[in-house]
Design a protein around this motif. Structure first.
Motif, mmCIF file in Angstrom:
data_model
loop_
_atom_site.group_PDB
_atom_site.id
_atom_site.type_symbol
_atom_site.label_atom_id
_atom_site.label_comp_id
_atom_site.label_asym_id
_atom_site.label_seq_id
_atom_site.Cartn_x
_atom_site.Cartn_y
_atom_site.Cartn_z
ATOM 1 N N MET A 1 -19.346 -2.669 0.270
ATOM 2 C CA MET A 1 -18.375 -2.756 1.353
ATOM 3 C C MET A 1 -17.070 -2.082 0.918
ATOM 4 S SD MET A 1 -17.072 -6.132 3.280
ATOM 5 C CE MET A 1 -15.358 -6.289 3.554
ATOM 6 N N LYS A 2 -16.608 -1.167 1.712
ATOM 7 C CA LYS A 2 -15.380 -0.433 1.399
ATOM 8 C C LYS A 2 -14.164 -1.237 1.855
ATOM 9 C CE LYS A 2 -12.903 3.782 2.147
ATOM 10 N NZ LYS A 2 -12.766 5.072 2.724
ATOM 11 N N LEU A 3 -13.181 -1.328 0.967
ATOM 12 C CA LEU A 3 -11.934 -1.994 1.316
ATOM 13 C C LEU A 3 -11.107 -1.092 2.227
ATOM 14 C CD1 LEU A 3 -10.734 -3.422 -2.112
ATOM 15 C CD2 LEU A 3 -11.770 -4.684 -0.248
ATOM 16 N N LEU A 4 -10.565 -1.651 3.282
ATOM 17 C CA LEU A 4 -9.690 -0.898 4.186
ATOM 18 C C LEU A 4 -8.223 -1.124 3.862
ATOM 19 C CD1 LEU A 4 -11.588 -1.579 7.525
ATOM 20 C CD2 LEU A 4 -11.766 0.408 6.017
ATOM 21 N N PHE A 5 -7.945 -2.164 3.133
ATOM 22 C CA PHE A 5 -6.581 -2.502 2.733
ATOM 23 C C PHE A 5 -6.645 -3.016 1.317
ATOM 24 C CE2 PHE A 5 -2.930 -5.199 2.106
ATOM 25 C CZ PHE A 5 -1.911 -4.418 2.615
ATOM 26 N N PRO A 6 -5.783 -2.681 0.451
ATOM 27 C CA PRO A 6 -4.606 -1.838 0.654
ATOM 28 C C PRO A 6 -4.980 -0.363 0.717
ATOM 29 C CG PRO A 6 -4.715 -2.551 -1.630
ATOM 30 C CD PRO A 6 -5.848 -3.232 -0.908
ATOM 31 N N THR A 7 -4.094 0.414 1.307
ATOM 32 C CA THR A 7 -4.288 1.858 1.413
ATOM 33 C C THR A 7 -3.814 2.540 0.127
ATOM 34 O OG1 THR A 7 -2.080 2.267 2.310
ATOM 35 C CG2 THR A 7 -3.841 1.743 3.900
ATOM 36 N N PHE A 8 -4.089 3.837 0.038
ATOM 37 C CA PHE A 8 -3.613 4.630 -1.094
ATOM 38 C C PHE A 8 -2.107 4.476 -1.275
ATOM 39 C CE2 PHE A 8 -1.538 8.652 -2.255
ATOM 40 C CZ PHE A 8 -1.953 8.766 -3.568
ATOM 41 N N GLU A 9 -1.362 4.610 -0.183
ATOM 42 C CA GLU A 9 0.100 4.514 -0.264
ATOM 43 C C GLU A 9 0.549 3.130 -0.733
ATOM 44 O OE1 GLU A 9 2.422 6.811 -0.178
ATOM 45 O OE2 GLU A 9 0.939 8.360 0.202
ATOM 46 N N ASP A 10 -0.123 2.082 -0.252
ATOM 47 C CA ASP A 10 0.205 0.718 -0.688
ATOM 48 C C ASP A 10 -0.020 0.569 -2.192
ATOM 49 O OD1 ASP A 10 0.706 -0.103 1.976
ATOM 50 O OD2 ASP A 10 -1.401 -0.661 2.264
ATOM 51 N N ILE A 11 -1.178 1.019 -2.642
ATOM 52 C CA ILE A 11 -1.532 0.900 -4.060
ATOM 53 C C ILE A 11 -0.565 1.709 -4.914
ATOM 54 C CG2 ILE A 11 -3.320 1.397 -5.773
ATOM 55 C CD1 ILE A 11 -5.378 0.914 -3.459
ATOM 56 N N LYS A 12 -0.263 2.935 -4.490
ATOM 57 C CA LYS A 12 0.667 3.802 -5.233
ATOM 58 C C LYS A 12 2.048 3.153 -5.354
ATOM 59 C CE LYS A 12 2.591 8.438 -5.156
ATOM 60 N NZ LYS A 12 2.729 9.669 -4.400
ATOM 61 N N THR A 13 2.528 2.597 -4.254
ATOM 62 C CA THR A 13 3.838 1.939 -4.258
ATOM 63 C C THR A 13 3.845 0.738 -5.186
ATOM 64 O OG1 THR A 13 4.319 2.683 -2.012
ATOM 65 C CG2 THR A 13 5.557 0.769 -2.817
ATOM 66 N N MET A 14 2.827 -0.099 -5.066
ATOM 67 C CA MET A 14 2.757 -1.306 -5.897
ATOM 68 C C MET A 14 2.610 -0.960 -7.385
ATOM 69 S SD MET A 14 2.953 -4.018 -3.859
ATOM 70 C CE MET A 14 2.069 -5.376 -4.565
ATOM 71 N N TYR A 15 1.862 0.100 -7.689
ATOM 72 C CA TYR A 15 1.723 0.558 -9.068
ATOM 73 C C TYR A 15 3.086 1.006 -9.600
ATOM 74 C CZ TYR A 15 -0.033 3.095 -13.152
ATOM 75 O OH TYR A 15 -0.261 3.534 -14.433
ATOM 76 N N GLY A 16 3.818 1.724 -8.771
ATOM 77 C CA GLY A 16 5.152 2.183 -9.154
ATOM 78 C C GLY A 16 6.105 1.037 -9.442
ATOM 79 N N TRP A 17 5.894 -0.084 -8.766
ATOM 80 C CA TRP A 17 6.714 -1.274 -8.997
ATOM 81 C C TRP A 17 6.259 -2.053 -10.227
ATOM 82 C CZ3 TRP A 17 6.267 -3.455 -3.337
ATOM 83 C CH2 TRP A 17 7.082 -2.698 -2.485
ATOM 84 N N GLY A 18 5.139 -1.645 -10.828
ATOM 85 C CA GLY A 18 4.615 -2.352 -11.991
ATOM 86 C C GLY A 18 3.736 -3.536 -11.629
ATOM 87 N N SER A 19 3.282 -3.581 -10.379
ATOM 88 C CA SER A 19 2.479 -4.716 -9.918
ATOM 89 C C SER A 19 1.003 -4.593 -10.288
ATOM 90 C CB SER A 19 2.587 -4.862 -8.396
ATOM 91 O OG SER A 19 3.926 -5.125 -8.033
ATOM 92 N N TYR A 20 0.532 -3.374 -10.572
ATOM 93 C CA TYR A 20 -0.871 -3.141 -10.908
ATOM 94 C C TYR A 20 -0.979 -2.442 -12.245
ATOM 95 C CZ TYR A 20 -2.182 -3.966 -5.981
ATOM 96 O OH TYR A 20 -2.386 -4.502 -4.741
ATOM 97 N N THR A 21 -2.043 -2.772 -12.984
ATOM 98 C CA THR A 21 -2.376 -2.075 -14.231
ATOM 99 C C THR A 21 -3.388 -0.979 -13.911
ATOM 100 O OG1 THR A 21 -4.262 -3.513 -14.706
ATOM 101 C CG2 THR A 21 -2.093 -4.224 -15.556
#
Length: 53
Positions: A1-21
């Motif tokens: 099953m493919k995830l529809l959320f978060p989007t690329f932009e969401d993931i990129k933003t959150m990564y930039g904030w240090g929220s994701y490894t």
């Protein structure tokens, strides 16, 4: 099953904030939320391929 959320932009933003490894970003690739090229765009690293040794 493919995830529809978060989007690329969401993931990129959150990564930039240090929220994701990088490992969490890899999980998003495995779940189909983003592809390997998008992984590289977000992390600045090539997607880690599994060795078949």
């Amino acid at each position: 099953m493919k995830l529809l959320f978060p989007t690329f932009e969401d993931i990129k933003t959150m990564y930039g904030w240090g929220s994701y490894t990088n490992e969490q970003i890899k999980w998003f690739v495995e779940k189909g939320a983003i592809d390997k090229e998008e992984y590289a765009l977000i992390t600045g690293e090539k997607y880690p391929e599994q060795s078949q040794a």
